[in-house]
Design a protein around this motif. Structure first.
Motif, mmCIF file in Angstrom:
data_model
loop_
_atom_site.group_PDB
_atom_site.id
_atom_site.type_symbol
_atom_site.label_atom_id
_atom_site.label_comp_id
_atom_site.label_asym_id
_atom_site.label_seq_id
_atom_site.Cartn_x
_atom_site.Cartn_y
_atom_site.Cartn_z
ATOM 1 N N GLN A 1 0.397 3.665 3.808
ATOM 2 C CA GLN A 1 0.325 4.280 2.303
ATOM 3 C C GLN A 1 1.201 5.835 2.552
ATOM 4 N N ARG B 1 -3.828 -1.511 -2.065
ATOM 5 C CA ARG B 1 -4.412 -0.328 -2.207
ATOM 6 C C ARG B 1 -2.239 0.282 -2.548
ATOM 7 N N PHE B 2 -1.591 -0.278 -1.137
ATOM 8 C CA PHE B 2 0.054 -0.680 -1.973
ATOM 9 C C PHE B 2 0.080 -0.868 -3.538
#
Length: 467
Positions: free
Chosen positions: A180, A205-206
């Motif tokens: 991340q 999450r990306f």
């Protein structure tokens, strides 16, 4: 000067009690600016304590700017700006922000996010760590290269060339504390008008990170061969994030024809890049590993990312990315003042862990270990659910995708999973945009990394009761 602390019931050292009393008296205005304090000897005599104790308290007040000293005249109260508003009540943290630490007793996990550390050779790792302390004390005392120690980048370069076919030089590798953070560094110097596409279902999450950074983020649906190129061509996309070796979360492996289609797409316009997230490609069962997408790229359009979170210890937070040459040039220009954010001792330790052959031996051992658990879990699920389950039985990675035929709802299974103490994740977690679902079915991503072989039967029983 009246000090009210009780020496017999002190919560702190006596000098701290004196310091706190005088500090509070100054802040509350009881002691006025430029007022002279008792001499150290007089205050020590008053309180029947040692002069050194008073000296320590005065020196602390002096260091913090509450008092000042005049040569041979003593200590005086400093003129201090008054607080515009200062609450006298203690701050209380609201309940919704409080955290509680509790063991999840009785829980079993079918999470995709974990790794099994029970077989990790900690003693070998510690030996490598000791070697670093003996050989690299100078490096540990300095700020290392922002991309990470060259010695480790060189080691990773050789390793991924052999295992994944990645073509690069050590200079092209950037090491960071998690994928991340690396993606954030990469996208931080892209133009604001950059358009980004991610797989759907995909890694949320990306998606969230890129949205938060202000990019226009679109989704590309996944079909049986991975990211749908026909749908991609209809979008004006500069960056495409894909997981070709083991699509997350469906587990599909992208065939060579689709890979070539993607690479062709990347060359049809300037400034098009594919970010290949190779998050768990080290684990491949029954056949050899699938070469990386980057290994086919002859036009410097693939940015390759890998991690050691699945293969070693998730808590170490060591990931890396391989940048094409021109992207590397821009990265260095933009991030010239960036500091390496990984633990340097751990980075040098990883170098020796790989170089000594311990990493390769550990991978071989874990592949065998995970393959056994994977087969056992699939067998148990098929036996328990029969024709009410369809499993994407792709022999790779640390999770697989399963579709269950049931009348229950996603909301209900999430509620029942808590009662059954079973950690599971449904497709809802990975759906970045709404997509058409088959009625009366539940899709789950089932991991098997941390579940014990002796716990699998019980975990499947709980899953059956939930569904």
């Amino acid at each position: 000067m009246l000090l009210t602390f009780d020496k017999t019931k002190k919560k702190h050292y006596i000098y701290q009690e004196i310091y706190n009393e005088i500090k509070d008296a100054i802040l509350e205005g009881k002691l006025k600016a430029n007022e002279k304090l008792p001499s150290k000897r007089n205050l020590a005599s008053q309180l029947k304590i040692g002069i050194n104790t008073v000296t320590t308290a005065y020196e602390q007040l002096l260091a913090e700017g509450y008092i000042y000293t005049r040569q041979r005249k003593g200590y005086f109260v400093e003129s201090i700006t008054k607080f515009a508003h200062r609450s006298k009540t203690d701050q209380v943290l609201p309940n919704d922000l409080k955290e509680s630490i509790h063991k999840k007793e009785g829980w079993l996990s079918l999470s995709h996010m974990t790794a099994d550390v029970s077989l990790f050779p900690f003693s070998k790792w510690i030996k490598c760590e000791q070697k670093v302390i003996e050989k690299h004390r100078q490096e540990l005392s300095e700020i290392v290269h922002p991309q990470g120690p060259y010695i480790l980048r060189e080691t990773i370069c050789r390793m991924i060339a052999l295992s994944r076919g990645v073509v690069c030089e050590p200079e092209q590798i950037v090491i960071g504390a998690g994928t991340q953070l690396l993606i954030q560094e990469l996208m931080g110097f892209q133009p604001a008008e950059t358009s980004v596409a991610v797989e759907n279902p995909g890694y949320s999450r990306f998606y969230t990170l890129l949205k938060r950074m202000g990019f226009e983020v679109e989704t590309v649906d996944v079909d049986q061969e991975g990211a749908n190129v026909a749908a991609l061509k209809a979008k004006d996309t500069n960056f495409l994030f894909v997981t070709p070796s083991h699509q997350f979360p469906t587990g599909k492996i992208m065939p060579i024809s689709r890979r070539i289609e993607l690479l062709n797409w990347s060359t049809q316009q300037p400034n098009r890049y594919i970010v290949e997230d190779d998050y768990d490609s080290e684990f491949k069962y029954e056949t050899d590993s699938i070469p990386s997408l980057q290994s086919l790229d002859g036009n410097q359009r693939v940015i390759y990312t890998g991690t050691f979170s699945k293969t070693i210890l998730p808590g170490l937070r060591i990931s890396y990315m391989v940048l094409p040459v021109e992207m590397l040039r821009k990265y260095r220009e933009y991030n010239f003042d960036l500091m390496q954010n990984s633990n340097i001792l751990a980075l040098y330790t990883l170098h020796y862990f790989i170089e000594s052959g311990e990493y390769a031996r550990h991978l071989k051992r874990m592949n065998h270990h995970y393959e056994k658990k994977r087969k056992l879990l699939i067998r148990e699920i098929k036996h328990r659910f029969g024709d009410r389950v369809v499993i994407e039985d792709i022999p790779a990675g640390l999770h697989f995708f399963a579709k269950f035929y049931t009348e229950t709802t996603y909301e209900l299974i999430e509620e029942k999973a808590k009662k059954e103490k079973l950690e599971i994740y449904s497709i809802r977690r990975f759906e970045l945009n709404k997509r058409k679902r088959e009625e009366r079915t539940i899709e789950l991503t089932l991991g098997f990394a941390t579940i014990g072989e002796d716990q699998i039967s019980e975990a499947v029983d709980r899953l059956y009761r939930i569904l």
